[in-house]
Design a protein around this motif. Structure first.
Motif, short mmCIF file in Angstrom:
data_model
loop_
_atom_site.label_atom_id
_atom_site.label_comp_id
_atom_site.label_asym_id
_atom_site.label_seq_id
_atom_site.Cartn_x
_atom_site.Cartn_y
_atom_site.Cartn_z
N LEU A 50 0.86 -1.19 0.00
CA LEU A 50 0.00 0.00 0.00
C LEU A 50 0.89 1.23 0.00
O LEU A 50 1.66 1.46 0.94
N PHE A 52 1.59 5.43 -0.17
CA PHE A 52 0.98 6.63 0.41
C PHE A 52 1.52 7.86 -0.31
O PHE A 52 2.73 8.07 -0.39
N TRP A 72 -3.65 3.73 -4.35
CA TRP A 72 -2.82 4.47 -3.40
C TRP A 72 -3.68 5.08 -2.30
O TRP A 72 -4.82 5.49 -2.54
N GLN A 73 -3.12 5.19 -1.11
CA GLN A 73 -3.69 6.01 -0.06
C GLN A 73 -3.23 7.44 -0.30
O GLN A 73 -2.04 7.68 -0.56
N LEU A 97 -9.72 5.53 0.91
CA LEU A 97 -8.29 5.75 0.75
C LEU A 97 -7.91 7.23 0.76
O LEU A 97 -6.73 7.56 0.59
#
Length: 213
Positions: A50, A52, A72-73, A97
């Motif tokens: 994950l 960011f 993506w976060q 997210l």
């Protein structure tokens, strides 16, 4: 999360409403600098990771949406509340997210260990006196081997004449990028128009860089 700002609703250069700009760029694809950075991450990412990103000056989300689409976060930040409102009203976002903030660059506190900071055509709006400290915040926030992508305006750009906007020579851009491995640096210079049709001379640096120190 949203925080409020006293940032004016008119564009700080030409006096048009920001709404005019958002309408003019509505539906445009993500920036090429972002796509280049994402391609490089895709070549490195292991399955299930994950990532960011912080999207500075996110506007109504042309880059944020692409990051979310790819899983993506994202922390999306803009100085205009209406930009964040437009982003949150989009049907093509994943709210699970996404975090948003309405905040000015010079007041911003960035998170740590960010994989990517994206700043598309927005950093010039940071006041020149505040820019050096703000840039150091950007560098410090990006983890080692993370990336910065975005744009800076050059010293021959029409907007370089405004004392409330920052600009840089090529040598200064290279100095700013000293903590990075420069993966893409394109210098663009020509007469043209803004998104809302105002004549201007463009002098831009398109940047993708990977942090090495």
């Amino acid at each position: 999360m949203k925080t409020q700002s006293n940032h004016p609703m008119t564009h700080p250069v030409d006096g048009h409403q920001w709404t005019d700009y958002y309408q003019a760029v509505e539906g445009r694809p993500p920036r090429e600098t972002l796509l280049t950075a994402l391609t490089k991450f895709d070549a490195e990412t292991t399955f299930g990771t994950l990532r960011f990103a912080v999207d500075l000056g996110c506007g109504d989300g042309r880059d944020t949406v692409e990051l979310l689409r790819r899983g993506w976060q994202v922390l999306a930040i803009d100085g205009e509340a209406q930009a964040i409102d437009r982003l949150l009203s989009r049907s093509d976002i994943n709210p699970q997210l996404l975090e948003t903030r309405v905040e000015r660059f010079e007041e911003l506190v960035l998170p740590e260990n960010v994989d990517l900071i994206n700043a598309s055509f927005c950093l010039q709006f940071c006041p020149p006196a505040d820019f050096p400290a703000f840039w150091q915040k950007i560098v410090a926030a990006i983890r080692e081997e993370g990336r910065f992508c975005g744009h800076l305006i050059g010293d021959r750009d029409s907007w370089a004449t405004y004392d409330h906007m920052n600009h840089h020579t090529r040598e200064q851009v290279l100095e700013l990028l000293a903590p990075f491995d420069i993966e893409h640096l394109e210098e663009e210079e020509h007469p043209g128009k803004t998104a809302i049709g105002v004549e201007k001379y463009w002098h831009l640096f398109h940047i993708v860089a990977r942090k090495i120190a």
